[in-house]
Scaffold this active site. Structure first.
Site, PDB file in Angstrom:
ATOM      1  N   HIS A 180      -6.647 -18.451   1.266  1.00  0.00           N
ATOM      2  CA  HIS A 180      -7.094 -17.150   2.009  1.00  0.00           C
ATOM      3  C   HIS A 180      -7.404 -16.012   0.799  1.00  0.00           C
ATOM      4  O   HIS A 180      -6.625 -16.106  -0.323  1.00  0.00           O
ATOM      5  CB  HIS A 180      -6.046 -16.572   2.892  1.00  0.00           C
ATOM      6  CG  HIS A 180      -6.172 -15.338   3.118  1.00  0.00           C
ATOM      7  ND1 HIS A 180      -7.352 -14.498   3.822  1.00  0.00           N
ATOM      8  CD2 HIS A 180      -5.413 -13.963   2.752  1.00  0.00           C
ATOM      9  CE1 HIS A 180      -7.151 -13.211   3.782  1.00  0.00           C
ATOM     10  NE2 HIS A 180      -6.069 -12.899   3.157  1.00  0.00           N
TER      11      HIS A 180
ATOM     12  N   TRP B 277       0.873 -11.714  -9.253  1.00  0.00           N
ATOM     13  CA  TRP B 277       1.740 -10.686  -8.559  1.00  0.00           C
ATOM     14  C   TRP B 277       3.231 -10.603  -9.042  1.00  0.00           C
ATOM     15  O   TRP B 277       3.979 -10.167  -8.435  1.00  0.00           O
ATOM     16  CB  TRP B 277       1.452 -11.001  -6.987  1.00  0.00           C
ATOM     17  CG  TRP B 277      -0.019 -10.401  -6.487  1.00  0.00           C
ATOM     18  CD1 TRP B 277      -0.779 -10.111  -7.320  1.00  0.00           C
ATOM     19  CD2 TRP B 277      -0.181 -10.575  -5.074  1.00  0.00           C
ATOM     20  NE1 TRP B 277      -2.058  -9.571  -6.516  1.00  0.00           N
ATOM     21  CE2 TRP B 277      -1.775 -10.012  -5.174  1.00  0.00           C
ATOM     22  CE3 TRP B 277       0.089 -10.907  -4.051  1.00  0.00           C
ATOM     23  CZ2 TRP B 277      -2.387  -9.948  -4.058  1.00  0.00           C
ATOM     24  CZ3 TRP B 277      -0.640 -10.875  -2.733  1.00  0.00           C
ATOM     25  CH2 TRP B 277      -2.092 -10.472  -2.929  1.00  0.00           C
TER      26      TRP B 277
ATOM     27  N   ASN C 223      -3.263  -5.311  -9.339  1.00  0.00           N
ATOM     28  CA  ASN C 223      -3.135  -5.533  -7.729  1.00  0.00           C
ATOM     29  C   ASN C 223      -3.054  -4.161  -7.161  1.00  0.00           C
ATOM     30  O   ASN C 223      -2.427  -3.903  -5.990  1.00  0.00           O
ATOM     31  CB  ASN C 223      -1.641  -6.317  -7.699  1.00  0.00           C
ATOM     32  CG  ASN C 223      -1.427  -6.571  -6.159  1.00  0.00           C
ATOM     33  OD1 ASN C 223      -2.295  -6.305  -5.384  1.00  0.00           O
ATOM     34  ND2 ASN C 223      -0.196  -6.557  -5.953  1.00  0.00           N
TER      35      ASN C 223
ATOM     36  N   SER D 286       1.029 -13.696   8.777  1.00  0.00           N
ATOM     37  CA  SER D 286       1.919 -12.823   9.032  1.00  0.00           C
ATOM     38  C   SER D 286       1.913 -12.139  10.181  1.00  0.00           C
ATOM     39  O   SER D 286       0.869 -11.797  10.665  1.00  0.00           O
ATOM     40  CB  SER D 286       2.186 -11.895   7.803  1.00  0.00           C
ATOM     41  OG  SER D 286       1.234 -11.076   7.567  1.00  0.00           O
TER      42      SER D 286
ATOM     43  N   CYS E  85      -6.841 -10.191   7.092  1.00  0.00           N
ATOM     44  CA  CYS E  85      -5.768 -10.599   6.273  1.00  0.00           C
ATOM     45  C   CYS E  85      -4.593 -10.671   7.358  1.00  0.00           C
ATOM     46  O   CYS E  85      -4.563 -10.590   8.563  1.00  0.00           O
ATOM     47  CB  CYS E  85      -5.512  -9.450   5.281  1.00  0.00           C
ATOM     48  SG  CYS E  85      -4.406  -9.771   3.957  1.00  0.00           S
TER      49      CYS E  85
ATOM     50  N   ASP F  13       8.257 -10.641   1.194  1.00  0.00           N
ATOM     51  CA  ASP F  13       6.972 -10.525   0.486  1.00  0.00           C
ATOM     52  C   ASP F  13       6.426 -11.972   0.313  1.00  0.00           C
ATOM     53  O   ASP F  13       7.384 -12.791   0.132  1.00  0.00           O
ATOM     54  CB  ASP F  13       7.162  -9.622  -0.830  1.00  0.00           C
ATOM     55  CG  ASP F  13       6.005  -9.435  -1.683  1.00  0.00           C
ATOM     56  OD1 ASP F  13       5.120  -8.747  -1.496  1.00  0.00           O
ATOM     57  OD2 ASP F  13       5.760 -10.462  -2.522  1.00  0.00           O
TER      58      ASP F  13
ATOM     59  N   ARG G 295       1.900   1.422   0.696  1.00  0.00           N
ATOM     60  CA  ARG G 295       2.153   0.031   0.473  1.00  0.00           C
ATOM     61  C   ARG G 295       2.710  -0.277  -0.862  1.00  0.00           C
ATOM     62  O   ARG G 295       1.833  -0.191  -1.759  1.00  0.00           O
ATOM     63  CB  ARG G 295       1.027  -0.818   1.132  1.00  0.00           C
ATOM     64  CG  ARG G 295       1.392  -2.267   0.862  1.00  0.00           C
ATOM     65  CD  ARG G 295       1.371  -3.275   2.016  1.00  0.00           C
ATOM     66  NE  ARG G 295       1.849  -4.519   1.659  1.00  0.00           N
ATOM     67  CZ  ARG G 295       3.041  -5.036   2.260  1.00  0.00           C
ATOM     68  NH1 ARG G 295       3.856  -4.133   2.690  1.00  0.00           N
ATOM     69  NH2 ARG G 295       3.562  -6.125   1.802  1.00  0.00           N
TER      70      ARG G 295
ATOM     71  N   GLU H 121       5.802 -15.671   9.546  1.00  0.00           N
ATOM     72  CA  GLU H 121       6.378 -15.183   8.278  1.00  0.00           C
ATOM     73  C   GLU H 121       7.558 -14.091   8.531  1.00  0.00           C
ATOM     74  O   GLU H 121       7.690 -13.471   7.397  1.00  0.00           O
ATOM     75  CB  GLU H 121       5.337 -14.728   7.258  1.00  0.00           C
ATOM     76  CG  GLU H 121       4.102 -15.800   7.100  1.00  0.00           C
ATOM     77  CD  GLU H 121       3.060 -15.107   6.080  1.00  0.00           C
ATOM     78  OE1 GLU H 121       3.302 -14.344   5.170  1.00  0.00           O
ATOM     79  OE2 GLU H 121       2.210 -15.911   5.842  1.00  0.00           O
TER      80      GLU H 121
ATOM     81  N   HIS I 170      -6.194  -3.284   7.668  1.00  0.00           N
ATOM     82  CA  HIS I 170      -5.308  -2.365   6.662  1.00  0.00           C
ATOM     83  C   HIS I 170      -5.430  -0.895   7.556  1.00  0.00           C
ATOM     84  O   HIS I 170      -4.615  -0.056   6.849  1.00  0.00           O
ATOM     85  CB  HIS I 170      -6.361  -2.033   5.417  1.00  0.00           C
ATOM     86  CG  HIS I 170      -6.289  -3.262   4.558  1.00  0.00           C
ATOM     87  ND1 HIS I 170      -7.440  -3.933   4.612  1.00  0.00           N
ATOM     88  CD2 HIS I 170      -5.518  -3.698   3.718  1.00  0.00           C
ATOM     89  CE1 HIS I 170      -7.052  -5.142   3.633  1.00  0.00           C
ATOM     90  NE2 HIS I 170      -5.987  -5.120   3.049  1.00  0.00           N
TER      91      HIS I 170
HETATM   92  N1  GLN Z   1      -0.468 -15.208   4.614  1.00  0.00           N
HETATM   93  C1  GLN Z   1      -0.206 -13.835   4.206  1.00  0.00           C
HETATM   94  C2  GLN Z   1      -0.151 -12.885   5.374  1.00  0.00           C
HETATM   95  O1  GLN Z   1      -0.622 -13.419   6.094  1.00  0.00           O
HETATM   96  C3  GLN Z   1      -1.299 -13.641   3.432  1.00  0.00           C
HETATM   97  C4  GLN Z   1      -1.387 -12.156   2.701  1.00  0.00           C
HETATM   98  C5  GLN Z   1      -2.233 -11.782   1.778  1.00  0.00           C
HETATM   99  O2  GLN Z   1      -3.219 -12.528   1.703  1.00  0.00           O
HETATM  100  N2  GLN Z   1      -2.157 -10.876   0.941  1.00  0.00           N
HETATM  101  O3  GLN Z   1       0.727 -12.202   4.938  1.00  0.00           O
HETATM  102 ZN    ZN Z   2      -5.235 -11.110   2.624  1.00  0.00          ZN
END
Ligand code: GLN
Ligand code: ZN
Length: 764
Positions: free
Chosen positions: A651, A571, A120, A443, A736, A499, A525, A494, A704
């Site tokens: 996702h 993870w 990861n 999130s 994301c 986390d 991060r 969220e 990001h």
């Molecule tokens: N649902 C999570 C978020 O939006 C997905 C994050 C991820 O895929 N790393 O934070």
């Molecule tokens: Zn993601």
């Protein structure tokens, strides 16, 4: 004498000093000098600690402010043109490549990041072409070697080898379609020669050259490149210890054993079966074998008995002077030290070893293999045997109800009631979404206020009720915001999650948590992976109250948000006494109950994130089917319990679908969202050629980086995307989740995204 070695050490600092320092620098609250000082302090602490644990071969040059692959690119002048001529200091160019930069008239997106093998950890992908002009701008390995030497600590410099560096890179935009980065090897080698000869001139005895690519199937085709490259390097270099990790060498050992290297490191935690083969191949040579017996990827205390058996076998074959005891890989993937954990019970603490404890383990095992008579070593051995025995006892206590439930899963539990086409119609009526529905990945910004509230709850400075109120207000604000800007499928944001994995782990039985077990994921991060220690089950609903509260605030569909079984597993630090498959099945059953409960509570869209499915793919193709079989099945087991009217989403945080299309299709999620903003259309064409039939939201912008994409940019993106994806299958979303972003850029970016989707609706 058998020596001990650590391949690399966490570079985040025992108290996340580097995160704090780089973020302060980015925020203009610290100078470059402050940052340099913080980095030197962390390096000094790591070296000193390793020395105090009696590690013989201490790594240097493995430190990084952002990413070690990016460090090599910066040193080798592999800097895409868009980052040059911006009047930035080299340090700022470095960070601009890592995370993008949008300030004072400068607007550049970040370079692509990719997962580091099956971990990861994300590295920054080098961009290469015929135009790349390799130059050694600075010698980081040498600088850090000298820095350690100045502290009286002798180290072994670590560099990423030339072939792995190139293979991990990608063709730059200007390169022709068939360009292979590895073709640049002859042009890159002079840089490595200079780097290595400078090390030699400085008195370096041996250098660790990481070539993790050697564990991949494709390395077999690179035998000639390896032979010629290492022949050239060996002539000018300190003695080379070639390091491989994360999987087995298989037949690649045949050419590796002929390379002019002084040492070879193999991973015996991931691939214990390769020892015999490797011993046989290198026995007639002078190569020293570095045995990766202490896991760099998990946190369980090393079982000395097993490690010693492997060590003795190697010593018998090669002699003590040709054996090194090492960590299986860099310890970058493990937390710094168990000493910071104040909340684990003494029983739990006795199960684990983090980086510093692992350092002591390699030193002890090496001493044992060297026949040490030291009473401390004997005591450490006895303590290990006792502690492993106790752990085995604990491992035998299983949760019968959970085991029985796994055993009684029936095949219909893996499949939705109707095929996708039928479900799509039912859902269209039920959800009444416009064309190109807009949504987010879950999130919203995790602000300082949110983190503070959580910290206060942790310290009992506020009550549960006060925290609950606070979270509800956050949810309400996020819902109102989404309504205001006009998103179609809303999320609750969220805010209650520390986390995406830890949050679920904390509510499930079978997990243990650390207070300070941070591990770098990318840049600044870090994540704190939970530890699975026993059978997993759910004792109560985990997310239902938040999702139904959020739904109660709006008429728009509220998307429930869960993390999938494979991602929770990948993870977390998994158990090593039972299979990953069994752990994933247990997680799936717990999540299945949650999915069904969400549906019962009136949530009609449920997303189960599986961003880690791809990264968990074994590195050797021969092992793929087994993994993908249970990985996909457990996702289906978690999600297939709902009626046709409920729309399931999943996702994936990457675009590297390569060979897993069939598996993505087999998940049978109604909608998938994928990272896409930095990929080219080739990816979507592959989806198309492959005939991917469910709905898909290719991320329209990169989250990001704090950079705001313009409306025009997103329109362009949609236009090209729509030339490939059928309009009625297309969703619009970012790459994301937005938790690492600030509100300002989130607001601007999402508004531009909604505007672009509206524009597309009119045109289509
Ligand atoms: N649902 C999570 C978020 O939006 C997905 C994050 C991820 O895929 N790393 O934070
Ligand atoms: Zn993601």
């Amino acid at each position: 004498m058998v020596l001990s070695s650590v391949l690399g050490f966490p570079r985040i600092g025992a108290n996340r000093e580097i995160k704090k320092a780089v973020e302060a620098y980015w925020g203009g609250k610290a100078t470059a000098e402050d940052l340099t000082k913080a980095a030197a302090d962390v390096r000094k602490a790591s070296w000193t600690n390793l020395k105090n644990r009696h590690v013989d071969l201490i790594p240097s040059g493995d430190f990084s402010l952002y990413d070690h692959v990016l460090d090599h690119s910066a040193a080798f002048n592999v800097i895409p043109r868009r980052y040059t001529g911006l009047d930035l200091s080299p340090l700022d160019v470095y960070f601009a490549m890592g995370r993008g930069r949008q300030a004072a008239g400068v607007d550049v997106p970040a370079c692509e990041m990719k997962k580091w093998f099956d971990s990861n950890y994300h590295y920054v992908v080098p961009e290469l072409s015929e135009q790349t002009e390799f130059k050694l701008l600075f010698n980081k390995a040498l600088q850090e070697y000298n820095e350690a030497k100045g502290l009286g600590i002798s180290t072994r410099p670590v560099i990423l080898g030339p072939i792995s560096y190139l293979v991990l890179g990608k063709a730059a935009k200007e390169a022709p379609a068939n360009f292979q980065p590895v073709s640049l090897l002859p042009k890159l080698l002079p840089v490595y020669k200079q780097l290595l000869s400078e090390l030699k001139a400085a008195g370096v005895d041996s250098v660790q050259v990481d070539e993790p690519v050697l564990v991949l199937d494709d390395a077999a085709k690179l035998d000639k490149q390896y032979a010629s490259a290492f022949a050239e390097l060996a002539s000018v270099s300190p003695r080379i210890v070639l390091t491989t990790y994360f999987a087995r060498l298989d037949s690649n050992i045949n050419f590796i054993s002929k390379l002019p290297i002084a040492g070879l490191h193999i991973d015996l935690v991931r691939a214990p079966g390769q020892l015999d083969n490797v011993l046989e191949a290198i026995k007639p040579t002078n190569i020293v074998l570095s045995l990766g017996v202490v896991s760099g990827r998990n946190i369980w205390k090393c079982d000395f008995a097993t490690a010693l058996k492997q060590g003795q076998k190697a010593v018998a074959a090669l002699g003590e002077d040709r054996v090194i005891v090492a960590t299986s890989s860099s310890l970058l993937h493990t937390p710094v030290t168990l000493a910071s954990e104040k909340k684990l019970t003494p029983e739990q603490k006795d199960w684990f070893s983090f980086a510093l404890e692992k350092a002591a383990e390699v030193a002890t095992i090496a001493a044992l293999l060297s026949g040490s008579q030291d009473s401390k070593i004997a005591a450490a051995y006895e303590a290990n045997i006792a502690s492993i025995a106790k752990r085995r006892e604990f491992e035998h206590t299983s949760d019968d109800a959970v085991r029985k439930r796994v055993a009684s899963v029936t095949s219909d539990m893996y499949n939705r009631r109707s095929p996708f086409a039928t479900r799509k119609e039912t859902q269209a009526k039920h959800l009444d979404l416009p064309k190109f529905p807009t949504t987010t990945i879950g999130s919203f910004p995790q602000t300082k206020e949110i983190r503070n509230a959580r910290a206060k709850l942790g310290k009992s400075e506020i009550t549960e009720a006060e925290y609950e109120d606070f979270i509800k207000k956050e949810i309400e604000a996020v819902v109102r915001f989404q309504e205001k800007i006009g998103l179609d499928i809303l999320v609750h944001g969220e805010p209650e999650r520390n986390d995406m994995v830890q949050y679920f782990g904390e509510q499930l039985n079978g997990f243990v948590f650390t207070q300070n077990g941070w591990v770098q994921s990318y840049g600044s991060r870090y994540v704190r992976p939970p530890i699975i220690v026993s059978d997993v089950s759910r004792s109560a609903p985990m997310t239902v109250r938040w999702s139904s509260y959020a739904q109660s605030l709006t008429k728009k569909p509220m998307k429930g948000m869960l993390t999938g079984p494979v991602t929770i597993l990948n993870w977390s630090f998994p158990r090593d006494d039972v299979s990953r498959k069994l752990q994933s099945q247990q997680l799936a059953l717990a999540l299945r109950d949650e999915v069904i409960d969400l549906e019962k509570a009136g949530i009609s869209v449920i997303q189960v994130d599986e961003p880690a499915i791809r990264e968990g793919l074994p590195l050797r193709r021969a092992d793929w089917n087994e993994y993908l079989g249970w990985a996909v099945d457990t996702f289906k087991l978690a999600t297939a319990g709902v009626t046709d009217a409920t729309q399931t989403h999943s996702h994936f945080c990457y675009s590297d679908f390569g060979d897993i299309f069939t598996s993505i299709q087999r998940l049978d999620a109604d909608v998938i969202s994928i990272e896409f903003s930095k990929s080219d259309m080739k990816l979507l064409r592959t989806f198309q050629q492959f005939g991917y039939s469910n709905q898909i939201g290719p991320g329209v912008y990169d989250i990001h980086s704090p950079r705001v994409p313009s409306e025009e940019e997103i329109k362009e993106r949609l236009k090209t995307t729509l030339s490939i994806i059928p309009a009625d299958l297309m969703f619009v979303n970012p790459d994301c989740g937005l938790k690492t972003r600030g509100w300002k850029e989130t607001e601007a970016s999402l508004s531009n995204m909604v505007a672009a989707a509206r524009w597309a609706r009119q045109g289509a």
